[in-house]
Every structure is written in structure tokens, then in C-alpha cells.
Scaffold this active site. Structure first.
Site, PDB file in Angstrom:
ATOM      1  N   TRP A 178       1.586  52.229 -25.692  1.00  0.00           N
ATOM      2  CA  TRP A 178       0.808  53.326 -25.101  1.00  0.00           C
ATOM      3  C   TRP A 178       1.540  54.647 -25.261  1.00  0.00           C
ATOM      4  CZ3 TRP A 178      -3.838  51.731 -24.256  1.00  0.00           C
ATOM      5  CH2 TRP A 178      -4.083  50.429 -23.808  1.00  0.00           C
ATOM      6  N   LYS A 180      -3.260  54.301 -28.074  1.00  0.00           N
ATOM      7  CA  LYS A 180      -2.493  53.083 -28.342  1.00  0.00           C
ATOM      8  C   LYS A 180      -2.047  53.109 -29.796  1.00  0.00           C
ATOM      9  CE  LYS A 180      -2.167  48.516 -26.576  1.00  0.00           C
ATOM     10  NZ  LYS A 180      -2.803  47.339 -26.046  1.00  0.00           N
ATOM     11  N   GLU A 238     -14.515  61.469  -5.563  1.00  0.00           N
ATOM     12  CA  GLU A 238     -14.789  60.260  -4.783  1.00  0.00           C
ATOM     13  C   GLU A 238     -13.798  60.083  -3.631  1.00  0.00           C
ATOM     14  OE1 GLU A 238     -14.818  60.557  -8.021  1.00  0.00           O
ATOM     15  OE2 GLU A 238     -16.363  59.327  -8.970  1.00  0.00           O
ATOM     16  N   THR A 290     -20.264  64.135  -9.154  1.00  0.00           N
ATOM     17  CA  THR A 290     -19.114  64.098 -10.067  1.00  0.00           C
ATOM     18  C   THR A 290     -19.532  64.704 -11.396  1.00  0.00           C
ATOM     19  OG1 THR A 290     -19.732  61.948 -10.870  1.00  0.00           O
ATOM     20  CG2 THR A 290     -18.170  61.999  -9.069  1.00  0.00           C
TER      21      THR A 290
END
Ligand code: AMP
Length: 542
Positions: free
Chosen positions: A444, A439, A331, A186
Site C-alpha cells: 500500500w 496498491k 455521519e 453527504t
């Protein structure tokens, strides 16, 4: 009572055997590092994959030994895909866009035994080979006469002489389908990179599911151009699904600029292409400048980062190409969701269809998803409540290679690190990476939403939204923008462009113009680096 069916293991070698027998004449076209266009067939690829397998046997490579590649998309890389995994070794695709030291670290961690590389990457190999402790054999993916003299790399051979000496007669071995077949590290934005270790079974099931009509809808009538690199999550599994369906394959080699990609699509009659948004941004720029059109391209799968709605509209309205927005991760082999419409969407207006198309799509069969709140409780599928996205399924990791990072699962689910909503029809919409959400005043703000609006402005080539400290609201969004060459837009005009397109409090407080937005090895924006770049930035009036 057990079923009475033949217990044949799902092995990658069966894909190339199938393609050889049923689509032997199917074409594989590659733009090579040498600059020319090379043509071959599934039959020839199958024969040369068997030579690769024999050549690996003669190096006395053990079962599960790792064979690394540092290579562009091309026919030799495809032969390694089948020859290495099919003979029971593990194909380790290295990402050449990483820093050489990181490549070396990864090769040592994987304990690679053989390194096969395109000549483009000779400087990387020269820089790292003396520190690559486990690599015993270096193979340059070229003809014997192109092999560099005095490279200083011990025992360097050319791929063509290496496999040229091997027989093309080979009985692919039978073994447990759960054996490792390939691996990919990754990007590792924090800490050391970790590897997903795929198995034959996971790869085969992923290839089946990826080819389904409501996923990538692949068939022998397709001409497929994977622009997504074969060094990034097995090019989204496309080489396997292509062999499974007999699709013609077109490989771009190192030439990923808009002009080269467009020309390849036209000259080879590509019907289906796959890549990250930045690649298509360059190609659309080239087409716009020359007022060009496609003659064969029907659909393109776009993923790896959020596809801006303006791109979906441009493909659809101007060029008549359907965009399949897809989401996944290393993944997950990588496919998780693909955005294809349901019957109920077909009568909708184009504008309403777009509202569906911009989502990342429905989970493909085999991938279970849920979104959870901070206490781990499952959130409703109402298209509004956002939560941390968890997944599970047979092509999702159970742990990282060598157990790095401990057990990554929570009650059997893999936490993706993405945040999103799922609607009642099962369409996932990613709103952020959990570490990138902003935030503001307890609410959000989706950085992807803020970026998508900027990307719809005709002067904007690339946009990245980050949160910056604010004394009252805790954090406020700003947008960093790269302008298209020759285009002009002022800060005020760009901020005014948000009017009426989003809630007032979600409009960024400022726009800053930058030369470039830092991109990682897989073309994703690196917001940590951007934050570093803008560390002295202060919001006006604070
Ligand atoms: P990688 O493992 O390098 O392929 O990166 C996977 C990550 O890329 C995901 O966890 C997402 O954060 C991001 N990603 C992939 N596809 C999309 C998409 N269509 N929209 C938004 N983010 C995406």
C-alpha cells in the site's frame, strides 16, 4: 433503582437561553452579503430566534417539518439554527456549492417546507423553485428594501419583515431529546446523496465533548471564527459549543479569500479559527506575500481533509499558532478525533512533536474507534498496521434519513470508508480513503503521504496523488500539481524533492502540472474527477 435526578431533556433551545442569560452581551459579528460588518449580541440573537419560532408557528409548520437554509455563515443563519430546531422543526442546511439540480433533488428528498436563502443564491432559487415540490414559503435573508422585485418566486418575503411581524415572547417547547433537530446530506461521490439526521441529544452531547480542553478547548474568553461553513455539518458543531461557552463569534459571510479572512482575524481579535486546509492555504499565501503576522490568533482547528505538515509547521514556527488537526465526517456530527498533545510529548523536540501533530489525533470522549483487516478482525494499535476505520458513539448515525442505503452498520459499528493506523497512545493517522489507496507490487502507498511531501515544496499550491495502471506493479502513484502563481518547478526537480523523504518505491513515478484540481462542494479534492481528467495519461515508458 433509578437515580433521583431531574429528567430534563437535552434540547438545543437551552443553549441560546443559557447564552442569553449568562453571556447576553457576548458579541456576534458578521460580514454580510451586503459587504458591511454587522454587530449583534447573544441577547439579540436569542430574542430574534424566538421571533423565528413564532414566525414558523404562524406558517402552521408541524413538529419535525424541515426548514431549509441556503446561506453563508452569519447572524441570521445562527438565529435559524436556534429558532428552527428549538421550536421542534428540523434545520436542513443545503450546500450552495452543489449543482442546482442536485440542490433541488435534495430539497425534494428532504421534503423541505420553507426555504431561507441569502440573496447571493437568488439565481439558484430562480432556477429550481418550480421543481421544488414541497417548498411552500421562500424567505430571502435581507431587509424589506433589499427584496428583489419581480423575482418570479411566489410569495417571496424578506426575513426582516417576516420575523419583524412576530413576537419575541416564546416558551420553547419541551419534547423528547431524541427528536430530530437538523440534517445534512453527504457529498455523495457515488449514487445519490444521503442525509445524516441529527437529534437534539446527539447535538448537545457533541457540543459538550467538542468544547472540552483536549478537544477544541472553548471558553467565554475565546473569539471564534468558524470559516467552516454552517451548511457543512453544522459548522463542525461550533455554533452550539460557542453558545454553550459564551465565546464571541465572528462570521466571515461570503468572503473566504485570504485577505478578507486575515483582516477579520485582526480587526476582531480572533483567538481561535476553524476551517479546511484550502482556506488556510489561501490565507497563508496572502500573509507570506505581505510579510504579515497575527496579533491575537492562538490556535486553529484544521480538518475536513488531511492537513499538510508544511501547514502545521508554518502556523507553528512562523506565526506562533497552534494547529489542532481534527478528523470527522458528516455521519459523525462531525467530530471524531482531535490532535492535542499529552504530557509525555511536551519535552520532545519540535520535530518529534510534529510527528504527533500531523496525525488526526485522539478519539474524543464519546467516540469509540477500531481498525479492522479485510476479514473484520481488529488490528493492533501499534501505529504501523493499517486497517479500515470503524466508529461508534451517541453522535454517529444509526442509519441514513429514510433508511436510504439500508443498514450502514456492521455489528453496531459504522464503517467510515477511511483507512488508517492507531498508535499505542490512541492517536489515529488517516492514510487514505479506502477507494483512493494505491496498491503497488502488493504494497500500500498512502496518497496522503505522497501529497504531503509535494505540499512542502515552496512552488506547490495544491497536490493530489492518484494511482495509474502499471504493467508490472499493477498501480504506481503519480502526483498532479497546481503551482503557486508566479512560482516555477520542473517535473524532475519535484520528483527529486522526494529523495530521502520517503521510501524509494513510494516516490511518485511522474508529476503532471494542471491548472486546477477539481474540488467538491465541501472543498475536498475529487479524485474521481481528476482520474477522468487524466484518463488519456500514460506513464512514461509504459
Ligand atoms: P465529510 O462527510 O464531507 O465531512 O467528509 C468526511 C471525510 O473527509 C472523512 O471520511 C475523511 O475521508 C475526510 N477527512 C476529514 N477530516 C480529515 C483529516 N483531518 N484528514 C484526512 N481526511 C479527513
Amino acid at each position: 433503582m433509578l437515580g433521583l435526578m431531574q429528567n430534563q431533556q437535552l434540547l438545543i433551545s437551552s443553549l441560546i437561553e443559557f447564552a442569553d442569560r449568562h453571556h447576553g452581551e457576548g458579541e456576534i459579528v458578521s460580514r454580510r452579503v451586503e459587504g458591511d460588518i454587522h454587530r449583534t449580541s447573544y441577547r439579540e440573537i436569542a430574542s430574534r430566534s424566538r421571533k423565528v419560532a413564532n414566525a414558523l408557528d404562524s406558517l402552521k409548520l408541524a413538529f419535525s417539518d424541515r426548514v431549509a437554509t441556503l446561506a453563508w455563515n452569519g447572524y441570521r443563519h445562527l438565529e435559524l439554527y436556534f429558532g428552527v430546531s428549538g421550536s421542534g422543526r428540523v434545520l436542513h442546511t443545503l450546500n450552495p456549492r452543489l449543482h442546482p439540480e442536485q440542490i433541488c433533488w435534495i430539497a425534494n428528498h428532504a421534503e423541505d417546507q420553507v426555504m431561507c436563502f441569502d440573496l447571493t443564491f437568488l439565481p439558484i432559487i430562480k432556477a429550481i423553485h418550480s421543481n421544488c415540490k414541497t417548498i411552500k414559503h421562500y424567505v430571502a435573508l435581507c431587509n424589506a428594501d433589499a427584496l428583489p422585485k419581480d423575482s418570479g418566486i411566489p410569495g417571496l418575503v424578506s426575513y426582516e419583515s417576516w420575523i419583524g411581524a412576530a413576537s419575541d415572547q416564546y416558551d420553547w417547547p419541551e419534547f423528547d431529546e431524541n427528536s430530530a433537530s437538523s440534517m445534512c446530506y453527504t457529498s455523495g461521490t457515488t449514487g445519490n446523496p444521503k442525509a445524516a439526521l441529527y437529534s437534539h441529544r446527539s447535538t448537545m452531547l457533541h457540543a459538550f465533548a467538542g468544547a472540552l480542553p483536549d478537544a477544541l478547548n472553548m471558553s467565554a474568553r475565546d473569539t471564534l471564527l468558524p470559516v467552516v461553513p454552517m451548511f457543512h455539518v453544522n459548522a463542525w458543531g461550533l455554533p452550539y459549543s460557542a453558545a454553550m461557552t459564551g465565546a464571541k463569534l465572528v462570521f466571515p459571510g461570503p468572503a473566504m479569500d485570504g485577505k478578507s479572512i486575515y483582516e477579520l482575524i485582526e480587526s476582531e481579535g480572533v483567538t481561535f479559527a476553524a476551517g479546511v486546509p484550502t482556506v488556510w492555504q489561501m490565507m497563508l499565501g496572502h500573509m507570506q506575500a505581505g510579510d504579515l503576522r497575527f496579533s491575537t490568533l492562538k490556535r486553529t482547528v484544521i480538518g475536513g481533509s488531511a492537513c499538510p505538515p508544511a501547514m502545521i509547521t508554518a502556523f507553528n514556527d512562523v506565526y506562533g499558532v497552534e494547529v489542532l488537526h481534527a478528523w470527522g465526517m458528516t455521519e459523525m456530527s462531525p467530530l471524531g478525533t482531535v490532535c492535542t498533545l499529552k504530557n509525555k510529548h511536551l519535552p520532545m523536540s519540535e520535530q518529534d512533536k510534529l510527528k504527533v501533530r500531523i496525525k488526526q489525533g485522539r478519539g474524543i470522549f464519546g467516540v469509540d474507534m477500531k481498525i479492522v483487516d479485510p476479514e473484520g478482525r481488529e488490528c493492533p494499535w501499534d501505529g504501523k498496521t493499517s486497517g479500515d476505520l470503524y466508529v461508534k458513539g451517541p453522535w454517529i448515525i444509526s442509519e441514513y434519513f429514510k433508511g436510504e442505503g439500508g443498514n450502514p452498520l456492521v455489528d453496531g459499528w459504522f464503517p467510515t470508508g477511511d483507512v488508517g493506523t492507531i498508535d499505542s497512545d490512541g492517536y489515529l493517522q488517516i492514510t487514505d480513503r479506502s477507494k483512493d489507496v494505491i496498491k503497488s507490487g502488493g504494497e500500500w502507498i498512502s496518497s496522503i503521504d505522497v501529497e504531503n511531501i509535494a505540499m512542502a515544496h515552496p512552488a506547490v499550491a495544491m497536490a493530489a496523488c492518484i494511482g495509474v495502471k502499471h504493467p508490472k506493479w499493477d498501480e504506481r502513484p503519480i502526483i498532479a500539481v497546481v503551482k503557486k502563481p508566479g512560482a516555477e518547478v520542473t517535473r524532475d526537480a519535484l520528483i527529486a524533492f522526494y529523495d530521502g523523504k520517503t521510501a524509494k518505491w513510494q516516490i511518485p513515478d511522474d508529476a503532471v502540472f494542471v491548472e486546477a484540481i477539481p474540488l467538491g462542494g465541501t472543498g475536498k479534492m475529487q479524485k474521481t474527477k481528476l482520474r477522468e481528467m487524466l484518463k488519456d495519461y500514460k506513464l512514461p515508458g509504459t
